[in-house]
Design a protein around this motif. Structure first.
Motif, PDB file in Angstrom:
ATOM      1  N   GLU A  64      16.340   3.180  89.291  1.00  0.00           N
ATOM      2  CA  GLU A  64      16.186   3.805  87.982  1.00  0.00           C
ATOM      3  C   GLU A  64      17.195   4.935  87.839  1.00  0.00           C
ATOM      4  N   LYS A  79      10.031   8.472  85.535  1.00  0.00           N
ATOM      5  CA  LYS A  79      10.973   7.698  86.342  1.00  0.00           C
ATOM      6  C   LYS A  79      10.981   8.206  87.793  1.00  0.00           C
ATOM      7  N   SER A  82      13.901   7.101  90.022  1.00  0.00           N
ATOM      8  CA  SER A  82      15.270   7.429  89.629  1.00  0.00           C
ATOM      9  C   SER A  82      15.976   8.155  90.763  1.00  0.00           C
TER      10      SER A  82
END
Length: 312
Positions: A64, A79, A82
Motif C-alpha cells: 500500500e 492504510k 503502507s
C-alpha cells in the motif's frame, strides 16, 4: 545500524529513491545498512537495471502507498500496510534505527507522533531546515511547517531543540539562538513574539541573542532562528525559489547554489523518540542520498538521547 527508507514516497518514487539509496550505500561504513521499505517487485528491477547487487540492502515488502494528497491521519489509520505505516512500526519496535521518507509529510508527522511518540516534556515536535550563511557555514531555522500556530512556551522549546541540533550536527559551539521578529528592539512584534522574548531572555536552556529580522536570515547574527511554522514555511519556500530563479536566469553563483535543497536531504522531526527525516516531495537521487546520510548523523550523534536528557 539500520537506516529505514521509504521507497514509495515522493513524486519520482520508486526510481529516484532507489537510485538515491544506491548512491548513499557507497558512503556508508561497515555496519551501516539500508532497509528499503516498499513494493519489492518495483525495487529489484531498478537495482538489476543499475547493475547493483540487491544483497547490499535489506527489504520489507509493503503493498500500500499513502498518496501525497491523502488526509494524513485517515491514511495512517486506513492504510496499515503502507510503506509509511510499516516504516514507523519497524521504528517503534526497534527493528530500524531511523526512518526517512519523501512521501506525504503530514502522514510522516502523524506517524512519528502516533508511533514513537513525543519525548516527555516536549509540547510539540517541530521541523527544522539548514540555512546557508553568506560568509560560509550553515545555520538552522525552525519551525518550518509542523506548527502553524504556536504559543510562547512552544517557541522557547524550539530554541532548545534547535540549539541541540546545531551543537551536535552542525558542530557549532554554544550556538547563538534568536527570535524572528519585525525589529531588533526588545518590545517589537506581535503578541506571540512579545510574550516569547522575555521567556527566551531569562532562559538558561540556550544562548539567546535577541530578535533578528528577515534580512538577518543568512548573516551571522544567529546560528539558530526560531519562529512559528507558518512564518518558517513561507521563508523556506522563498529561500528555495532563489536557487530556482538563478538556474532559470542562467546565473551561476556559489552562494545561491547552496540554496539547492538537494544538498541537505530533508527536514528532521525534532522532539520525537527516534530519528525521523522528511524529504522534499520532488526529491532527486542526490537529495535522497543526503537524506540517508542525515539520518545516519542523527543516529551517530545520539541527538534523540541528548534531547531526552535536556528535557528531563
Amino acid at each position: 545500524m539500520k537506516i529505514g527508507l521509504d521507497i514509495m514516497g515522493g513524486d519520482y518514487a520508486p526510481k529516484a529513491i532507489v537510485l538515491g539509496a544506491i548512491a548513499a550505500h557507497q558512503s556508508l561504513n561497515a555496519g551501516e545498512h539500508l532497509v528499503l521499505i516498499g513494493d519489492t517487485e518495483q525495487i529489484k528491477p531498478i537495482l538489476i537495471e543499475e547493475g547493483f547487487n540487491p544483497d547490499h540492502f535489506e527489504y520489507v515488502h509493503t503493498d500500500e502507498v499513502i498518496g501525497m494528497g491523502e488526509h494524513p491521519t485517515k491514511a495512517i489509520v486506513q492504510k496499515p500496510k503502507s510503506s509509511i505505516s510499516v516504516g514507523f512500526n519497524l521504528l517503534k519496535e526497534g527493528k530500524i534505527d531511523s526512518f526517512a521518507s519523501a512521501g506525504n509529510s503530514g502522514a510522516m508527522l502523524v506517524g512519528a507522533v502516533f508511533s514513537v511518540k513525543t519525548i516527555p516534556g516536549i509540547i510539540r515536535p517541530c521541523l527544522c531546515t539548514i540555512l546557508p550563511k553568506i560568509k560560509g557555514g550553515t545555520g538552522l531555522l525552525l519551525d518550518v511547517g509542523a506548527n502553524a500556530d504556536c504559543k510562547p512556551d512552544i517557541l522557547l522549546q524550539f530554541g532548545a531543540l534547535g540549539s541541540l541540533y546545531a551543537e551536535n550536527l552542525l558542530q557549532i559551539d554554544n550556538p547563538k539562538v534568536a527570535l524572528m521578529n519585525i525589529g531588533e528592539e526588545d518590545e517589537k512584534g506581535n503578541m506571540l513574539s512579545m510574550a516569547t522574548f522575555p521567556l527566551m531572555k531569562d532562559t538558561n536552556l540556550f544562548n539567546f541573542v535577541g530578535n533578528v529580522e528577515g534580512r538577518d536570515l543568512f548573516n551571522d547574527k544567529a546560528d539558530v532562528i526560531v519562529c512559528d511554522g507558518f512564518t518558517g514555511n513561507v521563508m523556506l519556500k522563498l529561500a528555495e525559489s532563489f536557487y530556482v530563479m538563478t538556474v532559470k536566469k542562467g546565473m551561476k553563483d556559489e552562494f545561491f547554489d547552496r540554496f539547492n535543497y538537494e544538498q541537505y536531504g530533508g527536514s528532521p522531526v525534532l522532539g520525537v523518540n527516534a530519528p525521523v527525516v522528511i524529504g522534499h516531495g520532488i526529491s532527486s537521487p542526490l537529495a535522497v542520498k543526503n537524506m540517508v546520510l542525515q539520518s545516519r548523523e542523527m543516529i551517530t550523534t545520539g541527538l534523540v538521547d541528548k534531547i531526552k536528557t535536556a528535557f528531563k
